[in-house]
Structure formats: structure tokens, C-alpha cells
Design an enzyme around this catalytic site. Structure first.
Site, PDB file in Angstrom:
ATOM      1  N   HIS A 122      -2.232   8.102  -5.117  1.00 28.91           N
ATOM      2  CA  HIS A 122      -2.603   6.712  -4.845  1.00 28.91           C
ATOM      3  C   HIS A 122      -2.548   6.339  -3.361  1.00 28.91           C
ATOM      4  O   HIS A 122      -3.334   5.525  -2.892  1.00 28.91           O
ATOM      5  CB  HIS A 122      -1.721   5.756  -5.651  1.00 28.91           C
ATOM      6  CG  HIS A 122      -0.264   5.803  -5.297  1.00 28.91           C
ATOM      7  ND1 HIS A 122       0.564   6.842  -5.656  1.00 28.91           N
ATOM      8  CD2 HIS A 122       0.508   4.929  -4.598  1.00 28.91           C
ATOM      9  CE1 HIS A 122       1.777   6.609  -5.212  1.00 28.91           C
ATOM     10  NE2 HIS A 122       1.775   5.454  -4.554  1.00 28.91           N
ATOM     11  N   ASP A 123      -1.626   6.932  -2.616  1.00 27.83           N
ATOM     12  CA  ASP A 123      -1.465   6.568  -1.204  1.00 27.83           C
ATOM     13  C   ASP A 123      -1.950   7.646  -0.243  1.00 27.83           C
ATOM     14  O   ASP A 123      -1.585   7.651   0.933  1.00 27.83           O
ATOM     15  CB  ASP A 123       0.014   6.271  -0.902  1.00 27.83           C
ATOM     16  CG  ASP A 123       0.368   4.810  -1.164  1.00 27.83           C
ATOM     17  OD1 ASP A 123      -0.559   3.974  -1.253  1.00 27.83           O
ATOM     18  OD2 ASP A 123       1.571   4.510  -1.292  1.00 27.83           O
ATOM     19  N   HIS A 138      -5.795   2.001   4.034  1.00 21.39           N
ATOM     20  CA  HIS A 138      -5.426   3.251   3.354  1.00 21.39           C
ATOM     21  C   HIS A 138      -6.028   3.301   1.954  1.00 21.39           C
ATOM     22  O   HIS A 138      -6.239   4.392   1.400  1.00 21.39           O
ATOM     23  CB  HIS A 138      -3.898   3.433   3.305  1.00 21.39           C
ATOM     24  CG  HIS A 138      -3.200   2.645   2.245  1.00 21.39           C
ATOM     25  ND1 HIS A 138      -2.840   1.331   2.411  1.00 21.39           N
ATOM     26  CD2 HIS A 138      -2.794   2.985   0.991  1.00 21.39           C
ATOM     27  CE1 HIS A 138      -2.223   0.892   1.324  1.00 21.39           C
ATOM     28  NE2 HIS A 138      -2.185   1.879   0.452  1.00 21.39           N
ATOM     29  N   HIS A 198      -5.157  -0.016  -6.320  1.00 18.51           N
ATOM     30  CA  HIS A 198      -3.768  -0.232  -6.737  1.00 18.51           C
ATOM     31  C   HIS A 198      -3.077  -1.371  -5.988  1.00 18.51           C
ATOM     32  O   HIS A 198      -1.962  -1.755  -6.354  1.00 18.51           O
ATOM     33  CB  HIS A 198      -2.957   1.069  -6.613  1.00 18.51           C
ATOM     34  CG  HIS A 198      -2.678   1.517  -5.216  1.00 18.51           C
ATOM     35  ND1 HIS A 198      -3.612   2.164  -4.431  1.00 18.51           N
ATOM     36  CD2 HIS A 198      -1.551   1.433  -4.451  1.00 18.51           C
ATOM     37  CE1 HIS A 198      -3.082   2.465  -3.258  1.00 18.51           C
ATOM     38  NE2 HIS A 198      -1.822   2.026  -3.228  1.00 18.51           N
ATOM     39  N   LYS A 202      -3.167   7.055   3.415  1.00 17.61           N
ATOM     40  CA  LYS A 202      -2.307   6.774   4.570  1.00 17.61           C
ATOM     41  C   LYS A 202      -2.420   7.855   5.642  1.00 17.61           C
ATOM     42  O   LYS A 202      -2.021   7.641   6.790  1.00 17.61           O
ATOM     43  CB  LYS A 202      -0.852   6.640   4.124  1.00 17.61           C
ATOM     44  CG  LYS A 202      -0.574   5.337   3.378  1.00 17.61           C
ATOM     45  CD  LYS A 202       0.895   5.225   2.992  1.00 17.61           C
ATOM     46  CE  LYS A 202       1.187   3.901   2.286  1.00 17.61           C
ATOM     47  NZ  LYS A 202       2.595   3.799   1.867  1.00 17.61           N
TER      48      LYS A 202
END
Length: 366
Positions: free
Chosen positions: A204-205, A233, A259, A208
Site C-alpha cells: 500500500h505504501d 505516494h 487507501h 513512498k
């Protein structure tokens, strides 16, 4: 006897039974006999029988009734029908009901032996083919599991590499996947869907990786402009994950982009609301906040679970889907168990400490 296929000769006339048994025994077969369909059925209940020769017309239950029972409960047992009358209709009915052959009395020895040999060979071919298919299915399953495990390991290694610039840990990444898996199980998703979200959620991240260090690693609070950059991001991650036909990456792309959307439409990057937000992203947004609040970060200590739930409850119906939040509350004991099982490793002396991320929002984490 266990190594030789057992043949069961069923006929109400003793002379015929003993004649058939004698021919077959001298030909090297292991035979048993029964004088009625009822006696044959009792024998079949406690013995493995490869082939049955079955008289069609017997007192009590007919041979045809026995044939139907055998085909239903013992489909691997070959059945050869024997009758004293030439009746094409009956022959066709027997063959279409599962008998492999049909012979007429008086039985000729050579015809009996040929039919029995044919029946046993046909049965062996069926069993060998089934074993082959089962072996093939097992190998395909094993290969599928192996490929799936390789995909999962690759995902975790790549995500871990991306998160080396962030405060998130490998344990956090694994927990997020397991939390989402538990959520999906409760919601009644299919096994494939459950597996997919477990693999997709940890990514999900991943966006970044495209956020500049001066922002991602800033120890203090972000400015408005820096926070706007931080928010990218989501779109960076979606872009990195786009263009794949693999369901896991397609789901990961959705999760990465959405998200941080909020139920009331005040989230980012697109400001969509309610059920416009993919359900996987709505699930992720809940468990990600829960995990972030209940674990230490370099810029703050973990909250108690009670305090974390109190903070999160302020976002129920605004930040979070109210229905999914109710499911989450019911799942908290299971999530707590997972959290303890996959706890963060103790930090070292700080020389290898990753960046501290401030997302500039009071409830949203990560």
C-alpha cells in the site's frame, strides 16, 4: 489373496456359480461366490472386489438392482451381467447403467474368460488414469503453491527494500497482510480473493519510494506544501503497480491509490467517498491506522489498544466505513493475537534508524 484381484460370482443357481468359479480359478483368478443380490451386497460391504459377474434374474432383488447399487457405492468395481434370455433392450439398459459387458447363458468358458480379462484391463486402465490425474493435480498444486510463495517472498523483499527509507518495519508489513486476510475471511470472500488481499495489502505504501528524502525523513511537522508532496505516494504507488494482469498487482494498485480516501470524501488523492472507494482500500485504511497507533514509532510511543480504539472511533462514519469499522471491532481480539505473534523486533542503537514520517493528519496513519 490381497495381491490378486477378487472376483465375485453372483447367481442363484449353485451349479452355474461353481462352474464359473471353477473356470475362473483355473485361469488364475481369485473368486468368491454369492447366491443372491443380498448376499453379494453383504460381501461387498467388507471386501474389496475388482469384478462382479451378476445374474440378471434372481429371486428377491434383481441383478439389475445390484448393478445400480454397485455403480453408486463401488464405482471402481467392474460388473459383467449374465442372463438366460436374449433381450436387446435389457442388454442396452445394463450397459448404459454401468455394466461393462453382457453375456448370455449357457455361458461359454472362453467368452467368460475374455470378458473378465477385458473388464479387469478396463478397470486397471481407469484406476491408472485416475492415479495419473491425481498425481498431476498434486504436482500442479505443489508448483502453484511454490510459485505463490516465491511471489509472496518477492513482494515482501521489494516492499521491505522500499520501506528502508520509512519508519515501517517488516513485521508491520506482514501484519497488514494478515489483518486484511482475517477481514476478508469474515466478509465471506473466496479463497483466491482472501489470498490476493493478503499479498496486495503490504504494497500500500510502496509509492513512498518516490517521495524526496528531505520530506520523507523530515523529523518535524511537514509544511502544507511538503504534505501535498507526501500525498503523492498514493499516485506514485498506483503508477508503479499499474499495467499488470496479475490480480494481486491489480488489487495492490487500487489499495495504493485509494487507501487514504475517506468515507466522507475528504481524503486524497481523488476525494471520492462512500462505496466509490474500493472495499479493499477501505479495509486497509482501518487496519493500517490500528497497527500504526498500537506500535512504537520513532516520533512517539505506542498507544494502548483502548486509547487507539478511542482515537479511531472518532473517525467512524467519517474517515472509516461504519459497517467495516463494526467488523473491525469484532476482529480486534484476533488482530491483537496476530500483533503479538508478529511483533516488531527490538530497535538497535539507532545507527541504522530509518526515516521518521509525519503525515500531517491527526487520525490517518502511514
Amino acid at each position: 489373496m490381497s495381491d490378486i484381484p477378487v472376483l465375485l460370482i453372483v447367481d442363484d443357481e449353485q451349479v452355474i456359480r461353481e462352474s464359473l468359479v471353477g473356470w475362473l480359478t483355473r485361469a488364475g483368478h481369485c473368486c468368491a461366490q454369492a447366491e443372491s443380490a443380498e448376499a453379494a451386497w453383504r460381501f461387498l460391504q467388507s471386501n474389496e472386489v475388482a469384478l462382479v459377474t451378476c445374474d440378471l434374474n434372481m429371486p428377491g432383488r434383481s441383478g439389475f438392482d445390484l448393478l445400480l447399487q454397485i455403480r453408486q457405492q463401488f464405482p471402481d468395481t467392474a460388473v459383467l451381467m449374465v442372463t438366460g434370455s436374449v433381450d436387446t433392450k435389457t442388454a442396452i439398459q445394463s450397459l448404459t447403467s454401468g455394466a461393462f459387458g453382457y453375456i448370455v447363458k449357457p455361458v461359454e468358458r472362453q467368452e467368460l474368460l475374455l470378458q473378465v480379462q477385458r473388464g479387469l484391463e478396463r478397470r486397471n486402465l481407469i484406476l491408472e488414469n485416475r492415479e495419473y490425474m491425481q498425481t498431476l493435480e498434486r504436482r500442479v498444486h505443489e508448483q502453484t503453491v511454490s510459485i505463490r510463495q516465491a511471489h509472496e517472498e518477492t513482494i515482501h523483499r521489494l516492499v521491505n527494500a522500499a520501506m528502508m527509507r520509512d519508519e515501517e518495519t517488516g513485521a508491520h508489513i506482514r501484519r497488514i497482510g494478515l489483518y486484511c486476510e482475517a477481514f476478508a475471511e469474515v466478509l465471506g470472500w473466496t479463497p483466491d480473493e482472501i489470498d490476493n488481499i493478503r499479498l496486495a495489502a503490504p504494497m500500500h505504501d510502496v509509492g513512498k519510494i518516490g517521495v524526496p528524502d528531505r520530506i520523507l525523513c523530515k523529523p518535524g511537522k511537514l509544511t502544507v506544501a511538503e504534505y501535498e508532496t507526501m500525498k503523492t505516494h498514493t499516485t506514485i504507488g498506483a503508477s508503479l503497480l499499474s499495467g499488470s494482469d496479475w490480480p494481486v498487482l491489480k488489487l495492490a494498485q487500487q489499495i495504493a491509490r485509494y487507501h487514504h480516501e475517506r468515507w466522507d470524501g475528504s481524503g486524497y488523492p481523488d476525494g471520492i467517498s462512500g462505496e466509490q472507494i474500493p472495499v479493499a482500500a477501505r479495509i486497509l485504511s482501518i487496519v493500517d491506522v490500528y497497527d500504526a497507533l498500537t506500535h512504537d514509532r520513532v516520533y512517539r510511543s505506542a498507544l494502548s489498544e483502548a486509547d487507539a480504539l478511542e482515537v479511531m472511533s472518532k473517525g467512524n462514519g467519517t474517515q472509516f466505513d461504519a459497517f467495516l469499522f463494526s467488523v473491525f471491532l469484532a476482529l480486534v481480539p484476533e488482530l491483537r493475537r496476530m500483533s503479538l505473534e508478529y511483533a516488531d523486533e527490538p530497535s538497535d542503537d539507532g545507527n541504522g534508524q530509518s526515516c521518521t514520517v509525519n503525515t500531517f493528519t491527526p487520525v490517518t496513519a502511514g
